[in-house]
Each structure stands twice: as C-alpha cells, then as structure tokens.
Design a protein around this motif. Structure first.
Motif, mmCIF file in Angstrom:
data_model
loop_
_atom_site.group_PDB
_atom_site.id
_atom_site.type_symbol
_atom_site.label_atom_id
_atom_site.label_comp_id
_atom_site.label_asym_id
_atom_site.label_seq_id
_atom_site.Cartn_x
_atom_site.Cartn_y
_atom_site.Cartn_z
ATOM 1 N N ASN A 8 0.877 -1.172 0.000
ATOM 2 C CA ASN A 8 0.000 0.000 0.000
ATOM 3 C C ASN A 8 0.916 1.223 0.000
ATOM 4 O OD1 ASN A 8 -1.778 2.043 0.543
ATOM 5 N ND2 ASN A 8 -2.395 1.286 2.568
ATOM 6 N N LYS A 10 0.165 4.251 -0.351
ATOM 7 C CA LYS A 10 -0.481 5.433 0.243
ATOM 8 C C LYS A 10 -0.223 6.671 -0.619
ATOM 9 C CE LYS A 10 -0.338 3.169 4.680
ATOM 10 N NZ LYS A 10 -0.307 3.251 6.138
ATOM 11 N N HIS A 92 -9.713 0.997 4.612
ATOM 12 C CA HIS A 92 -8.444 1.141 5.343
ATOM 13 C C HIS A 92 -8.687 2.071 6.535
ATOM 14 C CE1 HIS A 92 -4.376 2.384 6.362
ATOM 15 N NE2 HIS A 92 -3.963 1.278 5.759
ATOM 16 N N GLU A 94 -7.121 4.481 7.643
ATOM 17 C CA GLU A 94 -6.901 5.910 7.352
ATOM 18 C C GLU A 94 -8.118 6.503 6.624
ATOM 19 O OE1 GLU A 94 -3.024 5.402 5.556
ATOM 20 O OE2 GLU A 94 -2.248 4.851 7.525
ATOM 21 N N GLU A 159 -5.735 -5.170 10.331
ATOM 22 C CA GLU A 159 -4.709 -4.155 10.577
ATOM 23 C C GLU A 159 -5.024 -3.421 11.874
ATOM 24 O OE1 GLU A 159 -2.542 -2.907 6.755
ATOM 25 O OE2 GLU A 159 -4.325 -1.683 6.916
ATOM 26 N N ALA A 163 -0.772 -0.492 15.221
ATOM 27 C CA ALA A 163 0.435 -1.092 14.639
ATOM 28 C C ALA A 163 0.777 -0.485 13.282
ATOM 29 C CB ALA A 163 0.246 -2.605 14.493
ATOM 30 N N ILE A 164 -0.099 0.387 12.765
ATOM 31 C CA ILE A 164 0.121 0.931 11.417
ATOM 32 C C ILE A 164 1.071 2.117 11.478
ATOM 33 C CG2 ILE A 164 -0.976 2.078 9.456
ATOM 34 C CD1 ILE A 164 -3.471 0.426 10.013
ATOM 35 N N GLY A 165 2.207 1.957 10.805
ATOM 36 C CA GLY A 165 3.164 3.059 10.698
ATOM 37 C C GLY A 165 3.838 3.420 12.003
ATOM 38 N N GLY A 203 0.430 -3.976 9.471
ATOM 39 C CA GLY A 203 0.837 -3.139 10.610
ATOM 40 C C GLY A 203 2.298 -3.363 10.911
ATOM 41 N N SER A 204 3.134 -2.457 10.364
ATOM 42 C CA SER A 204 4.580 -2.497 10.622
ATOM 43 C C SER A 204 5.225 -3.835 10.241
ATOM 44 C CB SER A 204 4.882 -2.142 12.077
ATOM 45 O OG SER A 204 4.444 -0.816 12.356
ATOM 46 N N VAL A 205 4.777 -4.412 9.125
ATOM 47 C CA VAL A 205 5.444 -5.629 8.625
ATOM 48 C C VAL A 205 6.731 -5.202 7.916
ATOM 49 C CG1 VAL A 205 5.279 -7.629 7.087
ATOM 50 C CG2 VAL A 205 3.248 -6.828 8.325
ATOM 51 N N LEU A 223 -0.305 -7.017 4.328
ATOM 52 C CA LEU A 223 -0.577 -5.714 3.701
ATOM 53 C C LEU A 223 0.476 -4.771 4.276
ATOM 54 C CD1 LEU A 223 -2.222 -3.845 1.927
ATOM 55 C CD2 LEU A 223 -3.919 -3.655 3.730
ATOM 56 N N VAL A 224 1.317 -4.270 3.394
ATOM 57 C CA VAL A 224 2.539 -3.587 3.823
ATOM 58 C C VAL A 224 2.498 -2.129 3.395
ATOM 59 C CG1 VAL A 224 5.055 -3.657 3.706
ATOM 60 C CG2 VAL A 224 3.747 -5.780 3.391
ATOM 61 N N GLY A 225 2.685 -1.224 4.334
ATOM 62 C CA GLY A 225 2.737 0.199 4.006
ATOM 63 C C GLY A 225 4.175 0.649 3.793
ATOM 64 N N GLY A 226 4.762 1.195 4.834
ATOM 65 C CA GLY A 226 6.097 1.798 4.747
ATOM 66 C C GLY A 226 7.128 0.944 4.028
HETATM 67 P P1 PGA Z 1 2.639 0.052 7.703
HETATM 68 O O1 PGA Z 1 1.202 0.296 7.046
HETATM 69 O O2 PGA Z 1 3.199 -1.206 7.099
HETATM 70 O O3 PGA Z 1 3.444 1.273 7.340
HETATM 71 O O4 PGA Z 1 2.437 -0.090 9.171
HETATM 72 C C1 PGA Z 1 0.321 -0.763 6.823
HETATM 73 C C2 PGA Z 1 -0.945 -0.271 6.180
HETATM 74 O O5 PGA Z 1 -1.419 0.827 6.519
HETATM 75 O O6 PGA Z 1 -1.521 -0.945 5.309
#
Ligand code: PGA
Length: 240
Positions: A8, A10, A92, A94, A159, A163-165, A203-205, A223-226
């Motif tokens: 993701n 973003k 999501h 957000e 998620e 734990a997200i970001g 969440g912070s994977v 599901l991976v953000g950063g």
């Molecule tokens: P993150 O985000 O890996 O940066 O914690 C996950 C997400 O919001 O999908």
C-alpha cells in the motif's frame, strides 16, 4: 493457498518514483507468494503498463460506491479497472479515520468493486484504546459483519490501528488469536466459503518480522505500508 504480499503505497511518490519501484519488482524472479502493489490513483496506469504480463498485480487504495455521477474528486471502481487495477483496498483505517468512512459505506464500495470485476481487500482493526479496553474482537466482529456484503468474494486484512506506521507490530499470539476469530466469524456467516477467504495481516510488517508473522495460522499474507516503498524491503518480505 498461496499467500499474498500487498504493498500500500499510500500518498507517496510521483510517477517517476512509482515507475522505478515497479521496474525494480520486475527482477524479483520466481516467488512462492503473489505480489500486489497499490499505487496512488494517478500512478496506477503507468505502474500497470510496466507490470503488464508479469505476476505482479496492481490495485487501487479506495473507490466510490457509485458507478458514475457528480462526485467531484472521486474515482469509480470501473475507472480503477480501466487504469489497469485488478484489486482495491477498501475501508483502510486511514479512510475510516480521516474520511469518516462507516461500515455501511465500506460495504457499498465492496459491492461496487465486485460489480466492476475488482477484488476488494477489506480492512478491519481495532485502535489502541479499544485494545486496552479488551474490546478488540467486538470491534473487529462488528466491522466484519457490517462491512462485508452477503456475496463477498474478496480478501480481508486485519490491521490493528496501533500497529500501522508505528513500528509496533502485533505479537504472534495477538495475530493468531485475531485471525482465528476472523476465520470463525467468516465461517459462521458464509459457511464453508468462509474457510477460503485469505486474511492478510498489516501493521509495521518488515523483512525482519515477516517470516514469523506469515507463519501464523490463518495468516494469508501481508498488507505492507512503509516497507513496500523500497523494492528491497518489499521483496524481502515476499521472500521471508
Ligand atoms: P505500515 O502500514 O506497514 O506502514 O504499518 C500498513 C498499512 O497501513 O496498510
């Protein structure tokens, strides 16, 4: 079932950054997991062109619930599909937080996505205060029941908002308990079909914690953000 590693992106990067990231994924070589990247809407077409004919799928990060209309600034599911997307992230945290998206709104979007031929990835997860209060299964159960239509045919993502970001990953025990709860909830609602839905953890994977999280029962991928913004880290997770 093959696991899915979804990135993701973003609201990060411009077309050139997206093109470099997508190009870097071309050299991934054979993987045992499926890859999906969800760039910002303006970059979907460029990324889809680069990844056409590869096993890496492309998705959107949100869509409107209507087929078309006077909805300034919004994007329909068919538009995402037209740009080259096969998937769309919906609900999501957000979007739920900054755009006040309700479970009902998410369910309407899921229906629109499915009607347009997209695979919906529906996100659920409790916030910090809800977990501190011990309400996490209540919150997630309510989100699941109200966000999923009766003919749901997509992917789930658990998620936890805290734990997200944040770099604070859920423990394997937390993930195991919640993914089992989600599985049981899906089976109660959808019968045997509920066994087949993939449930991603997000969440912070990162590459360093991916192997242990992906080994937890009922975890169908991440599901991976950063960490999805760097090809090396994203592929590190895919290979973990
Ligand atoms: P993150 O985000 O890996 O940066 O914690 C996950 C997400 O919001 O999908």
């Amino acid at each position: 079932m093959r696991q899915t590693i979804a990135g993701n992106w973003k609201m990060h990067g411009l077309t050139q950054d997206a093109a470099s990231l997508a190009t870097a994924l071309l050299g991934a070589g054979p993987l045992t997991r499926d890859l999906l990247v969800c760039p910002p809407a303006t970059q979907i077409a460029a990324v889809a062109r680069i990844l056409a004919g590869t096993p890496v799928a492309v998705g959107g990060q949100d869509c409107h619930s209507a087929v078309q209309g006077a909805f300034t600034g919004d994007i329909s599911a068919a538009m995402l599909r037209d740009a080259g997307a096969s998937h769309v992230i919906l609900g999501h945290s957000e979007r739920r937080q900054y755009h006040a998206e309700s479970d009902d709104a998410v369910r309407a979007k899921v229906l629109a996505a499915q009607a347009a031929g997209l695979t919906a990835i529906v996100c659920v997860g409790e916030n910090d205060a809800e977990r501190q209060a011990g309400w996490e299964t209540g919150v997630v159960g309510k989100q699941l029941n109200a966000s999923l239509p009766d003919d749901f045919a997509g992917i789930l993502a658990y998620e936890p908002v805290w734990a997200i970001g944040t770099g604070r990953t859920a423990t394997e025990a937390d993930v195991a308990a919640m993914h089992l709860f989600i599985r049981q909830t899906l089976v109660r609602r959808f019968g045997p079909a509920g066994e087949a839905f993939s449930i991603l953890y997000g969440g912070s994977v990162r590459p360093a914690n991916a192997a242990s999280l992906l080994a937890v029962p009922h975890v169908g991928g991440a599901l991976v953000g950063g960490a999805s913004l760097k090809a090396e880290d994203f592929l590190g997770i895919a290979r973990a």
